[in-house]
Design a protein around this motif. Structure first.
Motif, mmCIF file in Angstrom:
data_model
loop_
_atom_site.group_PDB
_atom_site.id
_atom_site.type_symbol
_atom_site.label_atom_id
_atom_site.label_comp_id
_atom_site.label_asym_id
_atom_site.label_seq_id
_atom_site.Cartn_x
_atom_site.Cartn_y
_atom_site.Cartn_z
ATOM 1 N N GLN A 1 0.864 -1.223 0.065
ATOM 2 C CA GLN A 1 -0.134 0.099 -0.066
ATOM 3 C C GLN A 1 0.945 1.105 0.040
ATOM 4 O O GLN A 1 0.447 2.345 -0.332
ATOM 5 C CB GLN A 1 -0.898 0.140 1.229
ATOM 6 N N ALA A 2 2.021 0.994 0.586
ATOM 7 C CA ALA A 2 2.926 2.461 0.460
ATOM 8 C C ALA A 2 4.134 1.829 0.538
ATOM 9 O O ALA A 2 4.688 0.731 1.235
ATOM 10 C CB ALA A 2 2.613 3.299 1.540
ATOM 11 N N SER A 3 5.191 2.883 0.156
ATOM 12 C CA SER A 3 6.781 2.568 0.266
ATOM 13 C C SER A 3 7.547 3.751 0.011
ATOM 14 O O SER A 3 7.014 4.594 -0.659
ATOM 15 C CB SER A 3 7.130 1.515 -0.690
ATOM 16 N N HIS A 4 8.599 3.762 0.977
ATOM 17 C CA HIS A 4 9.490 5.089 0.833
ATOM 18 C C HIS A 4 10.403 5.003 -0.540
ATOM 19 O O HIS A 4 10.759 5.933 -1.033
ATOM 20 C CB HIS A 4 10.299 5.191 2.008
ATOM 21 N N GLY A 5 10.734 3.526 -0.779
ATOM 22 C CA GLY A 5 11.679 3.473 -1.929
ATOM 23 C C GLY A 5 11.004 3.280 -3.273
ATOM 24 O O GLY A 5 10.039 3.534 -3.582
ATOM 25 N N HIS A 6 11.816 2.409 -4.019
ATOM 26 C CA HIS A 6 11.549 1.878 -5.468
ATOM 27 C C HIS A 6 10.159 1.196 -5.622
ATOM 28 O O HIS A 6 9.479 1.219 -6.831
ATOM 29 C CB HIS A 6 12.643 1.317 -6.026
ATOM 30 N N LEU A 7 9.860 0.433 -4.554
ATOM 31 C CA LEU A 7 8.564 -0.356 -4.726
ATOM 32 C C LEU A 7 7.369 0.465 -5.062
ATOM 33 O O LEU A 7 6.340 -0.157 -5.427
ATOM 34 C CB LEU A 7 8.399 -1.243 -3.420
#
Length: 598
Positions: A221-227
């Motif tokens: 649902q959320a990610s800080h990086g490339h995902l």
């Protein structure tokens, strides 16, 4: 004699540590005191940058320090000739030499150093946060007493840094709590949590997974990086129970390891980092009132410094992530309850809407049938009277228009919260809406007061035009000649937010006002005007302002009527702003009815 090496200057590639003024002052005082009590002529306080595996000069004292030298970074390795400060940082033990040029660990930053004393700054877990390093131009300047005094100062610095880190974490938790209580978009809320967790846990990345409706899979649902790039296409999915993330969800337990790749549960799916770069791994379940709702996981990048400095997530880190997960769980439960209440409210409104629409459509259709019957009667006669037929046709046409109006109002109510957002210049949108709604009307005076430099926002231009158009039409319908309407935009102030019961928010709001000089809204009606089917007009189903409210709230905004009864209505909208450069296009002036805004 060991060969000395001189470090070469290089550009900084890390985010400088930001400390509050009182903590910076304490560190500066400690370094200055250390210089005075030991007789050193040069000194510095360096902090550990674990992700990059380096020591960063945070504060320096002495004429020998230049801006170029202060930008040096020392690689964290425990090898001879790579620096006494690197040796102290990696071992956590103080070090003193009275013959620096011949010391096996010495790395020359300045050419005239003979004595060096370096003391580690440790946290309560005995992990190195930084070092205090003192240098002198004469041999054997420092002694055991100096070691003890500087060690005490280093302890003070360790406490200050720990307090600063804990303070930053507390502030982050407070900010997350505020966002969780105010944010109505779950995706934005979870993204904010991922960003905060990455920052306060000194992680390389953080991702949030929630159960699918079938509860057979976890979906990103959320990610800080490339995902995060996959969120709008094919979000990564874990079968429940598969891999470390799936295991956490299935067992409602956390996983904290500094070697995830050797864990038998590891599957290496959907990694935030390449497998060979993943260092420490921490994941905790998001637990709601009755069940596990998802998983939050964070990872740290493996660096060469991990061979010397422990980089696993601590018990304190794990407790912090549990706290964040608990906050998210409460927010998700509340969102579900809100959605259920909203759904119940909308279903009730839908039922009433359907009944009213059916009744109104039935009346119109009954009238149309009568008109058609009358036309049939007229056509069956020997003589067809044109005036009579024209009158019946006009009544039938009016009935069809009425039917079309009912259907349009029905569609607008249903579609009010379905948005197609895009970057918007709100001042331009206001001008266009005024021109389209008021243009050509006689006896209407519209004044625009549009603030310069209004930042852009993301919104559905068609829906916002419809909302503003409805407010303008209501203003024109509520007044007698001459009609005076004022429309304004500006960034909302703290006083504006307080009127709506809102706290100050970093992103800010755009305030849009549509005011008139009509009779205004009576206090008894103010609380009901945005409810479905409430109307003071004889025409329509009373959905206009309800649709406006739905559009505004779908944009995460707020709307209130703030006018004075008897002095005119004032509908005020607050819309959240996106961060970005301000756009020109403000202005002020009266607008003619023929061509508003020109």
């Amino acid at each position: 004699m060991p060969t000395t090496q001189t470090a070469q200057p290089t550009e900084l590639s890390y985010a400088p540590i930001q400390l509050a003024e009182e903590y910076e002052e304490l560190l500066s005082t400690a370094l200055t005191e250390a210089m005075l009590i030991t007789g050193a002529n040069c000194g510095h306080l360096a902090l550990v940058d674990l992700e990059n595996g380096e020591l960063v000069f945070h504060q320096t004292v002495g004429e020998a320090w230049t801006q170029e030298r202060a930008r040096l970074r020392i690689r964290l390795v425990n090898q001879e000739g790579r620096g006494i400060i690197a040796h102290v940082a990696t071992t956590g033990q103080l070090y003193r030499t009275g013959d620096a040029p011949n010391d096996p660990y010495y790395l020359a930053l300045f050419g005239d150093v003979r004595s060096e004393l370096c003391v580690p700054i440790l946290d309560r877990n005995k992990r190195t946060l930084g070092v205090i390093n003192l240098e002198a131009g004469h041999p054997d300047v420092f002694d055991e007493k100096d070691e003890q005094l500087v060690a005490e100062l280093a302890t003070r610095c360790g406490l200050a840094l720990s307090a600063a880190f804990y303070s930053a974490r507390l502030q982050a938790l407070i900010e997350v709590g505020r966002q969780l209580s105010e944010e109505r978009d779950i995706r934005d809320l979870l993204q904010a949590v991922a960003e905060v967790a990455t920052h306060i846990l000194s992680a390389a990345d953080c991702s949030v997974f929630l159960f699918s409706e079938s509860r057979q899979h976890l979906v990103l649902q959320a990610s800080h990086g490339h995902l995060a790039r996959a969120l709008d296409s094919e979000p990564p999915v874990y079968p429940v129970g598969l891999g470390l993330t799936g295991w956490v969800a299935q067992n409602a337990q956390s996983v904290n390891t500094d070697a995830p790749a050797v864990d038998p549960r590891w599957r290496g799916l959907h990694n935030e980092l390449p497998p060979d770069q993943i260092g420490s791994y921490l994941a905790v379940p998001i637990v709601g009132r009755d069940e596990v709702l998802g998983v939050i996981r964070t990872v740290r990048r493996r660096s060469h410094a991990q061979a010397f400095l422990p980089d696993e997530f601590t018990e304190s880190d794990e407790q912090l992530l549990w706290t964040l997960a608990s906050q998210v769980g409460v927010a998700l439960d509340n969102a579900r309850l809100f959605d259920r209440a909203l759904q119940a409210e909308r279903l009730a409104a839908w039922g009433e809407l359907s009944a009213r629409a059916q009744h109104m459509i039935g009346n119109v259709v009954f009238g149309l049938k009568g008109n058609l019957g009358e036309l049939g009667y007229l056509l069956s006669g020997d003589e067809v009277g044109r005036p009579e037929m024209r009158e019946v046709a006009q009544r039938a046409q009016a009935g069809l228009c009425r039917l079309e109006s009912i259907m349009q109002e029905f569609r607008d109510f249903v579609m009010a919260t379905r948005l197609a957002p895009e970057p918007l210049d709100m001042n331009a949108l206001v001008r266009e809406t005024v021109r389209a709604t008021v243009g050509g009307q006689t006896g209407v005076e519209v004044s625009l007061e549009l603030a310069d430099g209004v930042p852009p926002l993301r919104g559905d231009s068609g829906k916002l035009r419809a909302a503003l158009g409805e407010l303008l039409e209501n203003a024109m319908a509520a007044q007698g000649a001459p009609l005076r309407i004022s429309v304004s935009t500006r960034r909302a102030t703290l006083a504006d937010l307080k009127q709506f019961g809102l706290a100050a928010q970093e992103e800010g709001f755009l305030r849009v006002s549509v005011a008139d000089t009509g009779p205004g809204v009576h206090e008894s009606a103010r609380q009901r005007i945005f409810s479905p089917f409430f109307s003071t007009k004889s025409q329509g189903m009373g959905l206009g302002l309800s649709i406006v409210r739905g559009i505004v709230e779908a944009h995460r905004g707020y709307i209130q009527e703030l006018g004075e009864a008897g002095q005119g209505a004032d509908f005020v909208i607050l819309l959240p702003l996106n961060s970005g450069p301000a756009r020109p296009g403000g202005g002020r002036g009266a607008v003619s009815t023929a061509n508003p805004g020109d």
